[in-house]
Motif scaffolding. Sequence first.
Motif, short mmCIF file in Angstrom:
data_model
loop_
_atom_site.label_atom_id
_atom_site.label_comp_id
_atom_site.label_asym_id
_atom_site.label_seq_id
_atom_site.Cartn_x
_atom_site.Cartn_y
_atom_site.Cartn_z
N UNK A 44 32.24 39.27 39.91
CA UNK A 44 31.67 39.03 41.23
C UNK A 44 32.64 39.47 42.32
N UNK A 45 33.90 39.12 42.13
CA UNK A 45 34.94 39.45 43.12
C UNK A 45 35.10 40.95 43.24
N UNK A 48 32.05 42.64 44.83
CA UNK A 48 31.87 42.40 46.25
C UNK A 48 32.89 43.19 47.05
N UNK A 49 34.12 43.22 46.55
CA UNK A 49 35.17 43.97 47.23
C UNK A 49 34.79 45.44 47.29
N UNK A 51 31.82 46.71 47.20
CA UNK A 51 30.69 46.92 48.08
C UNK A 51 31.12 46.90 49.54
N UNK A 52 31.96 45.94 49.89
CA UNK A 52 32.42 45.85 51.27
C UNK A 52 33.16 47.14 51.65
N UNK B 8 34.46 34.10 47.40
CA UNK B 8 34.62 34.57 46.03
C UNK B 8 36.10 34.74 45.71
N UNK B 9 36.52 34.23 44.57
CA UNK B 9 37.87 34.46 44.09
C UNK B 9 37.76 35.22 42.78
N UNK B 10 38.88 35.79 42.29
CA UNK B 10 38.78 36.52 41.02
C UNK B 10 38.29 35.64 39.86
N UNK B 13 32.80 32.40 41.76
CA UNK B 13 32.17 32.37 43.07
C UNK B 13 32.28 30.92 43.54
N UNK B 68 34.88 39.57 55.79
CA UNK B 68 33.92 40.47 56.42
C UNK B 68 32.86 39.62 57.09
N UNK B 77 36.79 37.03 50.59
CA UNK B 77 37.37 37.34 49.29
C UNK B 77 38.82 36.89 49.34
#
Lengths: 292, 138
Positions: A44-45, A48-49, A51-52, B8-10, B13, B68, B77
């Motif tokens: 997920x992380x 998302x990174x 995508x941003x 979100x973290x590594x 979520x 963001x 993030x």
Amino acid sequence: MPSTRDIRRRIKSVKNTAQITKAMQLVAAAKMKKAQDQASNGRAYAEMLNKILVNLKEHAEEGIHPFFSAGKGDKTLVLLIASDKGLCGALNTNLFKKLLTTQIEGEVEYVTIGKKAVQAINRLRRTLLADFPIKDPAKFPEVRAVSRFIQEKYRTGEYKKVLVVFNNFINTVTVVPSVEQLLPVNPVTLGGKRDFGHDTSASTGPALEYKFEPSAQVVFETVLPQYVNDTVYQMVLESRASEHSSRMVAMKNATDNAKQMIKDLSLEYNKLRQAAITNELLEITTAKMALE
Amino acid sequence: MPLKLEIVTPDARVYSDEVDTVVLPGYEGEMGVLPAHSNLVTTLRPGELRITKAGKTIELAVGEGLVEVTGSITRILTDSALDADKIDEKAAEEAIARAKKTLEELKPGEHQEEVAAAMAAIQRATAHLNFKRKRKTV
């Protein structure tokens, strides 16, 4: 025609093999669980990174950061992530096939992770820049070293892009060998599908003007190296999850095959034994009849 | 218009919900985000993050990261996001001691990456400690 003793011997040896593959299957299953969890947690992380940044790239000024644009050079850097050990089915073979069928223009240089990857590159007589051994389970600092090496290489401007060839983990029985572009920043698929939930449309709509705090340069200079580190790490995790899953499946098949073989051999053994007994009985009765 | 927040973290979520407002430690200090905030990208500093939703406040200790903000959604993030219960004071103190020791052992001018990592560790652990201690006295 094998004797009963020969068959007994074969059964014994197959049993031993089955025992070993069974043990390996159990070990792989334990590692697989951990590796799969690790891979799916980080996804997920990383996604998302990615995508941003892909989104920001479209709105950023040209040339604001080297990782957003192709290098001046003509070479391509390929990071090949394979396993250290074999006995994991067609995993590595499929990966190398994928690499060979991928058309890459210009000169290609390789960086590898995993013993099998080094072997393959050497066998193919390609240019190997560096090989990084990474333990199992993969630790972030080890992977960071790889990522840093790639970033330094890319910053020299000699490479137009960096590709990563690795196994994308989808589920225990499905692993997809993939080629993804790491640099310049590009949409990357990790795992089965790109799953951002329902928020996908939010920032892919019409061009959004972003304000950067304190400035775009500072933000990108902090975030992009981290992005490369994280993405490479996630790719290693995907590969590891794939490796253990494939090994588990391969070993399970081996165990099943061995069991089937034991069954067949036992049947043959029993038939032989019975034939021998019948034969003996026949001989005895014939001898008796001859005496009478 | 609600404000959607995602943290979100590594590892996981951590948070994904619609909130009224969020206050976060941005690059240039604490920053509040309300719905329809203008589009913004900034880096996150280790510190304390406050989420307000229907009069209730949730507080989290966050590490370094990226924020963001678009009109409808705020994405955070970060390398860690913990609530007070999960912070181990002793572990944080040990982390500071360890990082300080590393800093002393490293020669100045060399190992820039390691120095940066140690500094980040100190910042993060200090943020955790401050966060935890503040909660205790209340």
